[in-house]
Design a protein around this motif. Structure first.
Motif, PDB file in Angstrom:
ATOM      1  N   PRO A   8      53.307  51.812  37.844  1.00 38.63           N
ATOM      2  CA  PRO A   8      52.890  50.565  37.187  1.00 38.63           C
ATOM      3  C   PRO A   8      52.635  49.461  38.211  1.00 38.63           C
ATOM      4  CG  PRO A   8      55.246  50.897  36.926  1.00 38.63           C
ATOM      5  CD  PRO A   8      54.714  52.128  37.594  1.00 38.63           C
ATOM      6  N   PRO A   9      51.657  48.599  37.934  1.00 36.60           N
ATOM      7  CA  PRO A   9      51.405  47.485  38.857  1.00 36.60           C
ATOM      8  C   PRO A   9      52.536  46.465  38.816  1.00 36.60           C
ATOM      9  CG  PRO A   9      50.028  47.275  36.903  1.00 36.60           C
ATOM     10  CD  PRO A   9      50.749  48.585  36.791  1.00 36.60           C
ATOM     11  N   ILE A  10      52.726  45.758  39.921  1.00 36.80           N
ATOM     12  CA  ILE A  10      53.737  44.692  39.964  1.00 36.80           C
ATOM     13  C   ILE A  10      53.123  43.354  39.599  1.00 36.80           C
ATOM     14  CG2 ILE A  10      55.325  45.855  41.523  1.00 36.80           C
ATOM     15  CD1 ILE A  10      54.102  44.347  43.848  1.00 36.80           C
ATOM     16  N   ALA A  11      51.789  43.304  39.560  1.00 38.50           N
ATOM     17  CA  ALA A  11      51.076  42.096  39.123  1.00 38.50           C
ATOM     18  C   ALA A  11      49.660  42.499  38.731  1.00 38.50           C
ATOM     19  CB  ALA A  11      51.035  41.050  40.229  1.00 38.50           C
ATOM     20  N   VAL A  12      49.101  41.744  37.788  1.00 37.76           N
ATOM     21  CA  VAL A  12      47.732  41.998  37.331  1.00 37.76           C
ATOM     22  C   VAL A  12      46.990  40.674  37.312  1.00 37.76           C
ATOM     23  CG1 VAL A  12      46.287  42.826  35.433  1.00 37.76           C
ATOM     24  CG2 VAL A  12      48.471  43.950  35.908  1.00 37.76           C
ATOM     25  N   GLY A  13      45.815  40.658  37.890  1.00 38.61           N
ATOM     26  CA  GLY A  13      44.993  39.460  37.906  1.00 38.61           C
ATOM     27  C   GLY A  13      43.609  39.730  37.355  1.00 38.61           C
ATOM     28  N   ARG A  14      42.758  38.748  37.439  1.00 34.39           N
ATOM     29  CA  ARG A  14      41.408  38.864  36.892  1.00 34.39           C
ATOM     30  C   ARG A  14      40.596  39.932  37.608  1.00 34.39           C
ATOM     31  NH1 ARG A  14      36.363  37.193  37.814  1.00 34.39           N
ATOM     32  NH2 ARG A  14      36.859  36.038  39.702  1.00 34.39           N
ATOM     33  N   THR A  15      40.730  40.035  38.931  1.00 36.24           N
ATOM     34  CA  THR A  15      39.888  40.957  39.691  1.00 36.24           C
ATOM     35  C   THR A  15      40.621  42.184  40.226  1.00 36.24           C
ATOM     36  OG1 THR A  15      40.279  39.764  41.760  1.00 36.24           O
ATOM     37  CG2 THR A  15      38.340  39.110  40.441  1.00 36.24           C
ATOM     38  N   TRP A  21      53.111  49.756  48.077  1.00 33.73           N
ATOM     39  CA  TRP A  21      52.369  50.711  48.912  1.00 33.73           C
ATOM     40  C   TRP A  21      53.181  51.012  50.156  1.00 33.73           C
ATOM     41  CZ3 TRP A  21      48.141  53.431  47.695  1.00 33.73           C
ATOM     42  CH2 TRP A  21      47.398  54.026  48.702  1.00 33.73           C
ATOM     43  N   GLY A  22      54.139  51.883  50.010  1.00 32.37           N
ATOM     44  CA  GLY A  22      54.994  52.219  51.139  1.00 32.37           C
ATOM     45  C   GLY A  22      55.978  51.103  51.448  1.00 32.37           C
ATOM     46  N   GLU A  23      56.649  51.245  52.560  1.00 32.39           N
ATOM     47  CA  GLU A  23      57.681  50.297  52.968  1.00 32.39           C
ATOM     48  C   GLU A  23      57.044  49.031  53.536  1.00 32.39           C
ATOM     49  OE1 GLU A  23      61.462  48.980  53.163  1.00 32.39           O
ATOM     50  OE2 GLU A  23      60.902  50.974  52.462  1.00 32.39           O
ATOM     51  N   LYS A  28      46.354  45.758  46.951  1.00 29.03           N
ATOM     52  CA  LYS A  28      45.597  44.968  45.986  1.00 29.03           C
ATOM     53  C   LYS A  28      44.381  45.808  45.638  1.00 29.03           C
ATOM     54  CE  LYS A  28      43.521  40.500  45.052  1.00 29.03           C
ATOM     55  NZ  LYS A  28      43.284  39.126  45.563  1.00 29.03           N
ATOM     56  N   LEU A  29      44.436  46.456  44.471  1.00 25.71           N
ATOM     57  CA  LEU A  29      43.406  47.392  44.047  1.00 25.71           C
ATOM     58  C   LEU A  29      42.462  46.693  43.074  1.00 25.71           C
ATOM     59  CD1 LEU A  29      42.527  50.344  44.401  1.00 25.71           C
ATOM     60  CD2 LEU A  29      43.923  50.888  42.394  1.00 25.71           C
ATOM     61  N   PHE A  30      41.232  46.503  43.508  1.00 21.61           N
ATOM     62  CA  PHE A  30      40.259  45.767  42.721  1.00 21.61           C
ATOM     63  C   PHE A  30      39.758  46.609  41.548  1.00 21.61           C
ATOM     64  CE2 PHE A  30      40.461  43.663  46.733  1.00 21.61           C
ATOM     65  CZ  PHE A  30      40.319  42.328  46.419  1.00 21.61           C
ATOM     66  N   HIS A  31      39.455  45.942  40.446  1.00 20.46           N
ATOM     67  CA  HIS A  31      38.913  46.629  39.269  1.00 20.46           C
ATOM     68  C   HIS A  31      37.566  47.253  39.638  1.00 20.46           C
ATOM     69  CE1 HIS A  31      42.121  45.040  36.873  1.00 20.46           C
ATOM     70  NE2 HIS A  31      41.777  43.784  37.116  1.00 20.46           N
ATOM     71  N   PRO A  32      37.170  48.320  38.947  1.00 25.83           N
ATOM     72  CA  PRO A  32      35.931  49.027  39.312  1.00 25.83           C
ATOM     73  C   PRO A  32      34.676  48.152  39.292  1.00 25.83           C
ATOM     74  CG  PRO A  32      37.194  50.311  37.733  1.00 25.83           C
ATOM     75  CD  PRO A  32      37.874  48.980  37.851  1.00 25.83           C
ATOM     76  N   TRP A  33      34.666  47.108  38.496  1.00 25.87           N
ATOM     77  CA  TRP A  33      33.474  46.257  38.391  1.00 25.87           C
ATOM     78  C   TRP A  33      33.337  45.250  39.536  1.00 25.87           C
ATOM     79  CZ3 TRP A  33      34.688  41.145  38.178  1.00 25.87           C
ATOM     80  CH2 TRP A  33      35.954  40.801  37.694  1.00 25.87           C
ATOM     81  N   VAL A  34      34.365  45.115  40.361  1.00 28.74           N
ATOM     82  CA  VAL A  34      34.311  44.172  41.485  1.00 28.74           C
ATOM     83  C   VAL A  34      33.501  44.821  42.615  1.00 28.74           C
ATOM     84  CG1 VAL A  34      35.660  42.920  43.209  1.00 28.74           C
ATOM     85  CG2 VAL A  34      36.516  43.129  40.865  1.00 28.74           C
ATOM     86  N   TYR A  69      38.222  50.189  45.171  1.00 29.36           N
ATOM     87  CA  TYR A  69      38.586  49.850  46.549  1.00 29.36           C
ATOM     88  C   TYR A  69      39.729  48.849  46.543  1.00 29.36           C
ATOM     89  CZ  TYR A  69      34.456  52.202  48.270  1.00 29.36           C
ATOM     90  OH  TYR A  69      33.527  53.163  48.595  1.00 29.36           O
ATOM     91  N   GLY A  70      40.509  48.871  47.608  1.00 33.82           N
ATOM     92  CA  GLY A  70      41.623  47.945  47.692  1.00 33.82           C
ATOM     93  C   GLY A  70      41.948  47.562  49.118  1.00 33.82           C
ATOM     94  N   LEU A  71      42.765  46.528  49.215  1.00 37.41           N
ATOM     95  CA  LEU A  71      43.242  46.035  50.495  1.00 37.41           C
ATOM     96  C   LEU A  71      44.744  46.249  50.578  1.00 37.41           C
ATOM     97  CD1 LEU A  71      41.343  42.619  50.580  1.00 37.41           C
ATOM     98  CD2 LEU A  71      40.758  44.706  51.833  1.00 37.41           C
TER      99      LEU A  71
END
Length: 86
Positions: A8-15, A21-23, A28-34, A69-71
């Motif tokens: 589960p995500p620890i936070a959800v935003g608009r994008t 992600w590890g130690e 920050k995984l962007f929604h597919p439409w971004v 894609y994510g950062l």
């Protein structure tokens, strides 16, 4: 690094959604439409902010998970910006 199940995500935003992600890192995984270009611009802005001395988490990697894609950022503990504003 790629993971099949993020949990589960620890936070959800608009994008994007934010996942552990590890130690000491978050994804920050962007929604597919971004568009990829928007994600790349955020990466560049984050790197530039740190270079200028802004206290911001370091960008460590760009990853692809499924069709998104994510950062990867270093994880910083503390109050959120919204909590600080309130």
């Amino acid at each position: 690094m790629q993971r099949n199940s993020l949990g589960p995500p620890i936070a959800v935003g608009r994008t994007a959604e934010l996942f552990p992600w590890g130690e000491g890192h978050v994804l920050k995984l962007f929604h597919p439409w971004v568009p990829y270009s928007d994600m790349a611009l955020e990466r560049n802005n984050s790197v530039a902010a740190r270079v200028l001395g802004v206290a911001a988490p370091a960008v460590l990697d760009i990853v692809q998970h499924a069709n998104r894609y994510g950062l990867v950022f270093e994880r910083v503990e503390g109050p959120t910006l919204l909590e600080r504003l309130l």
